[in-house]
Design a protein around this motif. Structure first.
Motif, mmCIF file in Angstrom:
data_model
loop_
_atom_site.group_PDB
_atom_site.id
_atom_site.type_symbol
_atom_site.label_atom_id
_atom_site.label_comp_id
_atom_site.label_asym_id
_atom_site.label_seq_id
_atom_site.Cartn_x
_atom_site.Cartn_y
_atom_site.Cartn_z
ATOM 1 N N VAL A 45 0.833 -1.202 0.000
ATOM 2 C CA VAL A 45 0.000 0.000 0.000
ATOM 3 C C VAL A 45 0.871 1.257 0.000
ATOM 4 C CG1 VAL A 45 -1.726 1.306 1.298
ATOM 5 C CG2 VAL A 45 -1.929 -1.175 1.109
ATOM 6 N N ILE A 46 1.956 1.239 0.785
ATOM 7 C CA ILE A 46 2.835 2.407 0.859
ATOM 8 C C ILE A 46 3.525 2.657 -0.484
ATOM 9 C CG2 ILE A 46 4.904 3.344 1.958
ATOM 10 C CD1 ILE A 46 4.139 1.799 4.476
ATOM 11 N N SER A 47 4.108 1.611 -1.065
ATOM 12 C CA SER A 47 4.822 1.784 -2.338
ATOM 13 C C SER A 47 3.873 2.183 -3.461
ATOM 14 C CB SER A 47 5.556 0.495 -2.703
ATOM 15 O OG SER A 47 4.647 -0.587 -2.860
ATOM 16 N N SER A 48 2.667 1.621 -3.469
ATOM 17 C CA SER A 48 1.697 1.991 -4.509
ATOM 18 C C SER A 48 1.239 3.435 -4.338
ATOM 19 C CB SER A 48 0.501 1.046 -4.465
ATOM 20 O OG SER A 48 0.890 -0.295 -4.693
ATOM 21 N N SER A 151 1.409 -18.662 -6.529
ATOM 22 C CA SER A 151 0.075 -18.128 -6.811
ATOM 23 C C SER A 151 -0.568 -17.513 -5.576
ATOM 24 C CB SER A 151 -0.827 -19.236 -7.358
ATOM 25 O OG SER A 151 -1.055 -20.225 -6.367
ATOM 26 N N ILE A 152 -0.169 -17.945 -4.384
ATOM 27 C CA ILE A 152 -0.739 -17.378 -3.162
ATOM 28 C C ILE A 152 0.242 -16.430 -2.470
ATOM 29 C CG2 ILE A 152 -2.376 -19.216 -2.698
ATOM 30 C CD1 ILE A 152 -0.358 -20.596 -0.976
ATOM 31 N N SER A 153 1.268 -16.024 -3.178
ATOM 32 C CA SER A 153 2.217 -15.051 -2.617
ATOM 33 C C SER A 153 2.520 -13.965 -3.637
ATOM 34 C CB SER A 153 3.495 -15.765 -2.159
ATOM 35 O OG SER A 153 4.096 -16.451 -3.240
ATOM 36 N N GLY A 159 -1.318 -8.801 -8.139
ATOM 37 C CA GLY A 159 -2.710 -8.500 -8.439
ATOM 38 C C GLY A 159 -3.257 -7.370 -7.590
ATOM 39 N N LEU A 160 -2.965 -7.400 -6.294
ATOM 40 C CA LEU A 160 -3.427 -6.327 -5.406
ATOM 41 C C LEU A 160 -2.775 -4.998 -5.766
ATOM 42 C CD1 LEU A 160 -3.478 -8.136 -1.941
ATOM 43 C CD2 LEU A 160 -5.437 -7.434 -3.318
ATOM 44 N N SER A 162 -1.852 -4.022 -8.741
ATOM 45 C CA SER A 162 -2.529 -3.511 -9.939
ATOM 46 C C SER A 162 -3.892 -2.933 -9.595
ATOM 47 C CB SER A 162 -2.674 -4.641 -10.968
ATOM 48 O OG SER A 162 -1.415 -5.140 -11.357
ATOM 49 N N VAL A 163 -4.618 -3.597 -8.698
ATOM 50 C CA VAL A 163 -5.946 -3.109 -8.305
ATOM 51 C C VAL A 163 -5.840 -1.765 -7.595
ATOM 52 C CG1 VAL A 163 -7.915 -3.562 -6.782
ATOM 53 C CG2 VAL A 163 -6.996 -5.390 -8.199
ATOM 54 N N ILE A 164 -4.872 -1.640 -6.673
ATOM 55 C CA ILE A 164 -4.701 -0.389 -5.936
ATOM 56 C C ILE A 164 -4.325 0.751 -6.875
ATOM 57 C CG2 ILE A 164 -3.280 0.788 -4.210
ATOM 58 C CD1 ILE A 164 -3.095 -1.865 -2.720
ATOM 59 N N GLN A 165 -3.391 0.495 -7.778
ATOM 60 C CA GLN A 165 -2.965 1.547 -8.702
ATOM 61 C C GLN A 165 -4.079 1.919 -9.672
ATOM 62 O OE1 GLN A 165 0.684 0.303 -10.548
ATOM 63 N NE2 GLN A 165 1.923 0.791 -8.759
ATOM 64 N N ALA A 166 -4.841 0.930 -10.120
ATOM 65 C CA ALA A 166 -5.945 1.241 -11.035
ATOM 66 C C ALA A 166 -7.013 2.061 -10.329
ATOM 67 C CB ALA A 166 -6.536 -0.060 -11.582
ATOM 68 N N ALA A 167 -7.379 1.652 -9.113
ATOM 69 C CA ALA A 167 -8.400 2.393 -8.365
ATOM 70 C C ALA A 167 -7.923 3.799 -8.021
ATOM 71 C CB ALA A 167 -8.762 1.629 -7.091
ATOM 72 N N GLY A 168 -6.660 3.917 -7.584
ATOM 73 C CA GLY A 168 -6.124 5.236 -7.263
ATOM 74 C C GLY A 168 -6.022 6.127 -8.484
ATOM 75 N N GLY A 169 -5.579 5.554 -9.609
ATOM 76 C CA GLY A 169 -5.456 6.351 -10.828
ATOM 77 C C GLY A 169 -6.798 6.846 -11.335
#
Length: 207
Positions: A45-48, A151-153, A159-160, A162-169
């Protein structure tokens, strides 16, 4: 080895989706690493967030260049440059920590899964080894366990991110200018349709 036609049809059927019980068993592999994964998500979250603030700081720099006298501009640019340097250092450290935790956690999960799989193989009867090819068993222990473990790491982290950056953008675009943001988002449906078609084509080639 030649298979009868009916067996070939069964072999080419798509693999069934993972069930809830299988997903639960998969997540249990990551349970011992839950604190490290949680720490990696915080660093994610911090880096994104730092990445999303880069356009904001660049906009501030442009505003400072166009306003005030020369001395005022120099002082403002100096302050903004120092702030950006600090923010980028924090973002770099956060990204380094995220990658380190995710990579180390993923490898531990892969190691744990390989030990369980090898132990299970050693407990099978001789008929199991007569039916199973050595190359297939080695492939399960090497590449397949790595795919499942990551796949679980790593995949979850990417994936998270990409979701954070897409939502923030998207949020920042709509906040700055809803009209221009809507125009920019108008290409999303076309790209989505193309991605689905291309993905199915690649899946067909893989089969």
């Amino acid at each position: 080895k030649h298979y009868p036609q009916d067996k070939m049809v069964r072999f080419q059927k798509p693999i069934k989706k993972i069930s809830k019980s299988e997903l639960k068993r998969l997540l249990e592999l990551a349970k011992p690493e839950k604190y490290k994964i949680a720490g990696a998500l915080v660093l994610l979250v911090i880096s994104s967030s730092v990445t999303m603030f880069v356009p904001f700081f660049i906009g501030k720099l442009i505003d400072f260049i166009q306003t005030g006298d020369r001395e005022t501009r120099k002082e403002k640019l100096k302050n903004v440059a120092l702030i950006m340097t600090g923010v980028f250092i924090v973002g770099a450290l956060a990204n380094f920590g995220r990658v380190y935790l995710i990579q180390s956690t993923g490898q531990r999960i892969v190691m744990r899964l390989r030990k369980r799989l090898f132990s299970s193989m050693m407990q099978q009867e001789m008929a199991f080894f007569d039916k199973s090819k050595t190359g297939e068993l080695v492939n399960r222990l090497s590449s397949d366990t790595e795919i499942v473990g990551l796949s679980i790491s790593q995949n979850l982290s990417d994936g998270l991110r990409s979701v954070i950056q897409a939502a923030g953008g998207v949020g920042m675009m709509l906040y700055v200018s809803p009209y221009l943001g809507a125009i920019g988002l108008s290409i999303v449906p076309a790209i989505t349709v193309f991605a689905i078609i291309f993905g199915r084509y690649i899946k067909k080639l893989s089969k």
